[in-house]
Scaffold this motif. Structure first.
Motif, PDB file in Angstrom:
ATOM      1  N   MET A   1      61.273  73.463  66.089  1.00 45.21           N
ATOM      2  CA  MET A   1      62.002  72.502  65.269  1.00 45.21           C
ATOM      3  C   MET A   1      61.249  72.190  63.979  1.00 45.21           C
ATOM      4  SD  MET A   1      61.625  68.801  67.158  1.00 45.21           S
ATOM      5  CE  MET A   1      60.048  67.973  67.345  1.00 45.21           C
ATOM      6  N   VAL A   2      59.910  72.175  64.033  1.00 42.07           N
ATOM      7  CA  VAL A   2      59.148  71.924  62.817  1.00 42.07           C
ATOM      8  C   VAL A   2      59.331  73.067  61.823  1.00 42.07           C
ATOM      9  CG1 VAL A   2      56.828  71.679  61.871  1.00 42.07           C
ATOM     10  CG2 VAL A   2      57.448  70.439  63.939  1.00 42.07           C
ATOM     11  N   VAL A   3      59.256  74.309  62.306  1.00 39.92           N
ATOM     12  CA  VAL A   3      59.418  75.476  61.429  1.00 39.92           C
ATOM     13  C   VAL A   3      60.806  75.492  60.806  1.00 39.92           C
ATOM     14  CG1 VAL A   3      59.558  77.994  61.375  1.00 39.92           C
ATOM     15  CG2 VAL A   3      57.693  76.877  62.608  1.00 39.92           C
ATOM     16  N   LEU A   4      61.843  75.250  61.604  1.00 35.61           N
ATOM     17  CA  LEU A   4      63.215  75.254  61.094  1.00 35.61           C
ATOM     18  C   LEU A   4      63.411  74.185  60.035  1.00 35.61           C
ATOM     19  CD1 LEU A   4      66.220  76.062  61.163  1.00 35.61           C
ATOM     20  CD2 LEU A   4      66.518  74.451  63.072  1.00 35.61           C
ATOM     21  N   TYR A   5      62.986  72.985  60.312  1.00 34.10           N
ATOM     22  CA  TYR A   5      63.214  71.883  59.388  1.00 34.10           C
ATOM     23  C   TYR A   5      62.450  72.072  58.084  1.00 34.10           C
ATOM     24  CZ  TYR A   5      63.834  67.134  57.677  1.00 34.10           C
ATOM     25  OH  TYR A   5      64.155  66.044  56.898  1.00 34.10           O
ATOM     26  N   VAL A   6      61.174  72.443  58.199  1.00 37.10           N
ATOM     27  CA  VAL A   6      60.363  72.646  56.995  1.00 37.10           C
ATOM     28  C   VAL A   6      60.945  73.783  56.151  1.00 37.10           C
ATOM     29  CG1 VAL A   6      58.095  73.381  56.150  1.00 37.10           C
ATOM     30  CG2 VAL A   6      58.254  71.675  57.971  1.00 37.10           C
ATOM     31  N   THR A   7      61.440  74.838  56.787  1.00 35.72           N
ATOM     32  CA  THR A   7      62.041  75.950  56.053  1.00 35.72           C
ATOM     33  C   THR A   7      63.253  75.498  55.249  1.00 35.72           C
ATOM     34  OG1 THR A   7      61.300  77.556  57.710  1.00 35.72           O
ATOM     35  CG2 THR A   7      63.110  78.234  56.261  1.00 35.72           C
ATOM     36  N   LEU A   8      64.119  74.707  55.866  1.00 26.97           N
ATOM     37  CA  LEU A   8      65.312  74.213  55.171  1.00 26.97           C
ATOM     38  C   LEU A   8      64.936  73.322  53.999  1.00 26.97           C
ATOM     39  CD1 LEU A   8      67.612  73.356  58.229  1.00 26.97           C
ATOM     40  CD2 LEU A   8      67.860  75.269  56.650  1.00 26.97           C
ATOM     41  N   VAL A   9      63.936  72.463  54.195  1.00 21.68           N
ATOM     42  CA  VAL A   9      63.532  71.569  53.112  1.00 21.68           C
ATOM     43  C   VAL A   9      62.870  72.355  51.982  1.00 21.68           C
ATOM     44  CG1 VAL A   9      62.064  69.620  52.474  1.00 21.68           C
ATOM     45  CG2 VAL A   9      63.314  69.571  54.630  1.00 21.68           C
ATOM     46  N   LEU A  10      62.114  73.390  52.313  1.00 21.21           N
ATOM     47  CA  LEU A  10      61.512  74.222  51.270  1.00 21.21           C
ATOM     48  C   LEU A  10      62.585  74.890  50.408  1.00 21.21           C
ATOM     49  CD1 LEU A  10      58.508  75.896  53.147  1.00 21.21           C
ATOM     50  CD2 LEU A  10      58.404  74.178  51.319  1.00 21.21           C
ATOM     51  N   ILE A  11      63.703  75.247  51.020  1.00 18.81           N
ATOM     52  CA  ILE A  11      64.821  75.807  50.251  1.00 18.81           C
ATOM     53  C   ILE A  11      65.366  74.758  49.283  1.00 18.81           C
ATOM     54  CG2 ILE A  11      67.188  76.711  50.398  1.00 18.81           C
ATOM     55  CD1 ILE A  11      66.395  77.933  53.107  1.00 18.81           C
ATOM     56  N   ILE A  12      65.517  73.521  49.774  1.00 18.73           N
ATOM     57  CA  ILE A  12      65.993  72.433  48.920  1.00 18.73           C
ATOM     58  C   ILE A  12      65.032  72.208  47.759  1.00 18.73           C
ATOM     59  CG2 ILE A  12      66.468  69.946  48.820  1.00 18.73           C
ATOM     60  CD1 ILE A  12      67.375  70.107  51.734  1.00 18.73           C
ATOM     61  N   LEU A  13      63.745  72.199  48.050  1.00 19.32           N
ATOM     62  CA  LEU A  13      62.751  71.991  46.997  1.00 19.32           C
ATOM     63  C   LEU A  13      62.727  73.162  46.020  1.00 19.32           C
ATOM     64  CD1 LEU A  13      59.763  70.489  49.038  1.00 19.32           C
ATOM     65  CD2 LEU A  13      61.571  69.293  47.794  1.00 19.32           C
ATOM     66  N   GLY A  14      63.018  74.361  46.528  1.00 21.30           N
ATOM     67  CA  GLY A  14      63.095  75.518  45.640  1.00 21.30           C
ATOM     68  C   GLY A  14      64.252  75.406  44.668  1.00 21.30           C
ATOM     69  N   VAL A  15      65.369  74.858  45.145  1.00 27.05           N
ATOM     70  CA  VAL A  15      66.537  74.667  44.267  1.00 27.05           C
ATOM     71  C   VAL A  15      66.222  73.645  43.176  1.00 27.05           C
ATOM     72  CG1 VAL A  15      68.926  73.838  44.197  1.00 27.05           C
ATOM     73  CG2 VAL A  15      68.164  75.314  46.080  1.00 27.05           C
ATOM     74  N   HIS A  16      65.426  72.647  43.504  1.00 29.19           N
ATOM     75  CA  HIS A  16      65.115  71.564  42.558  1.00 29.19           C
ATOM     76  C   HIS A  16      63.634  71.575  42.168  1.00 29.19           C
ATOM     77  CE1 HIS A  16      69.000  69.439  42.909  1.00 29.19           C
ATOM     78  NE2 HIS A  16      68.992  69.848  44.162  1.00 29.19           N
ATOM     79  N   TYR A  17      63.053  72.743  42.038  1.00 23.58           N
ATOM     80  CA  TYR A  17      61.610  72.822  41.787  1.00 23.58           C
ATOM     81  C   TYR A  17      61.194  72.152  40.481  1.00 23.58           C
ATOM     82  CZ  TYR A  17      62.465  76.576  38.396  1.00 23.58           C
ATOM     83  OH  TYR A  17      62.888  77.299  37.307  1.00 23.58           O
ATOM     84  N   GLN A  18      62.111  72.088  39.520  1.00 14.82           N
ATOM     85  CA  GLN A  18      61.764  71.487  38.235  1.00 14.82           C
ATOM     86  C   GLN A  18      61.543  69.981  38.354  1.00 14.82           C
ATOM     87  OE1 GLN A  18      65.088  72.841  35.818  1.00 14.82           O
ATOM     88  NE2 GLN A  18      63.832  74.481  34.924  1.00 14.82           N
TER      89      GLN A  18
END
Length: 445
Positions: free
Chosen positions: A213-230
């Motif tokens: 669950m930690v790997v799944l959740y962190v992966t999804l949030v990293l995608i969100i942060l990648g979309v809004h990296y600026q």
């Protein structure tokens, strides 16, 4: 109860432990990872579960909806600055967990059936003597209510209602009580299948669920942060500056933001509350310091990693400015904004895993507290009260749930921190002895 005195007890106590230990928990971080990997496991040692299962069981309780809904509540109530004080709480919580969970092994006691048990109430009774038993009883009494599953049941039910039921027309926004009730019953049945099997079954299930669950959740949030990296640097800066200015908080003051951050961090990583001593006290080991080192990894994974991921996702997507204090709805908005229509459904999956992992472990905490008060032969009775409270959590308001849990956590923190401060010199002596042996072994090896 969450006023300045309690915050000072947790914060000041944690700083004392950090300095008094000579920053030993931080210096032996690598050794803690070796312990976690099973390098020093001995199946013949006293206890019920290995180091990894003990940490997984503790994380199953802490890496839960406090990391998703609790962070959202903290930001909605205290602004981005609350996240900074969550970080502070977690950092000093590393030292607190090291001391409290070392003591949970050092002063394990026997229940009324003669079985070895760990936890704050036993470490008070065995370490400080019978005259301190009322303090142990106070912890156990609050431990009947603090770990109740009502927050998890409430937020899982709300996630299903707002993201699945209402959008698909299964229930209406005005008449959703029966849908919530049915969800509560299903949660009750699933939880019952696991918790009546005891800590060994809980440990096995948690050791499988928590890493995934930690790997799944962190992966999804990293995608969100990648979309809004600026936007990421801007909000990292805002977290720090708002912690001392409170300009972004909705009418808040710095003192209130500090309390909000510590309160939500305490619910998230439970450092100083004492619940983790119940899980780590069941570890198979003869070396108390080893379990203290394993336990200190909890705040790192729970708050510094997972809570930070949630906070950044909420902030960079801008949904926190809506003023929605409804916990899971705020996080769902962040997932939907960045990941599209599938985002909230992925969050529901994470919420379900987070919620059930917490629900499994919390039952063990309450059972041990009830066994201490009423006798080990009766401790199984608590599980019936525990699962029945799931229905209450599913149909009541989040404010009522949070007020009850926060109050009980405050009560639990007082005996835990008081006893740990009194017995801190014993931990320091044990640590000095253990680390000298480990240093000699590693040099020789």
């Amino acid at each position: 109860m969450w006023g300045i005195p309690l915050v000072l007890l947790l914060c000041g106590g944690g700083l004392f432990f950090m300095i008094y230990s000579g920053f030993a928990p931080f210096r032996y971080f690598g050794h803690a990872l070796n312990i976690l990997q099973g390098k020093y496991d001995d199946p013949d040692d006293p206890g019920d579960i290995n180091h990894f299962q003990a940490l997984s069981s503790a994380l199953a309780a802490t890496v839960g909806l406090g990391n998703i809904s609790g962070v959202a509540v903290a930001i909605a109530m205290g602004g981005p600055g609350a996240v900074f004080w969550m970080w502070v709480s977690a950092f000093i919580g590393i030292a607190t967990k090291f001391f409290t969970c070392t003591l949970s092994i050092m002063y394990r006691g026997k229940d009324s059936e003669g079985n070895i048990q760990g936890g704050t109430m036993y470490m008070i009774r065995e370490g400080l003597g019978k005259k301190w038993k009322p303090l142990a009883g106070l912890f156990a009494l609050a431990g009947l209510f603090g770990p109740l599953p009502i927050f998890q049941a409430n937020q899982l039910t709300q996630a299903l209602r707002d993201i699945v039921y209402i959008p698909n027309g299964w229930v209406s926004e005005q008449a959703h009580f029966m849908g919530d009730l049915y969800t509560g019953i299903v949660i009750l049945l699933i939880v019952s299948l696991v918790i009546f099997g005891g800590i060994k079954r809980i440990g096995r299930v948690a050791s499988r669920m928590v890493p995934a669950m930690v790997v799944l959740y962190v992966t999804l949030v990293l995608i969100i942060l990648g979309v809004h990296y600026q936007e990421l640097p801007t909000y990292l800066y805002l977290i720090v500056t708002d912690a001392f200015t409170a300009q972004a908080a909705l009418g808040g003051a710095v003192g209130q933001i500090i309390i909000t951050g510590f309160k939500r961090a305490a619910f998230s990583n439970e450092a100083g509350i004492g619940t983790a001593t119940l899980a780590h006290g069941a570890a198979k080991t003869k070396e108390p310091i080893r379990e203290g080192l394993v336990a200190m990894l909890g705040p790192v994974i729970d708050t510094l990693l997972v809570c930070t991921m949630t906070a950044l996702a909420i902030l960079v997507t801008g949904v926190w400015r809506t003023g929605d204090e409804n916990g899971i709805a705020l996080t769902a908005s962040a997932f939907g904004e960045a990941l599209g229509p599938v985002g909230p459904y992925l969050l529901v999956l994470c919420v379900a895993v987070f919620a059930f992992s917490s629900l499994f472990t919390y039952s063990y905490y309450g059972t041990k507290c009830f066994g201490f008060l009423a006798g080990a032969e009766r401790q199984g009775w608590y599980n019936y009260f525990y699962v029945s409270s799931i229905i209450f959590g599913a149909v009541t308001s989040i404010s009522a749930v949070i007020n009850l849990i926060d109050g009980m956590y405050a009560v639990m923190a007082i005996p835990t921190m008081t006893a740990t401060l009194l017995m801190a010199p014993r931990v320091k002596r044990a640590a000095k002895d253990y680390f000298s042996r480990i240093d000699s072994f590693e040099v020789y090896d």
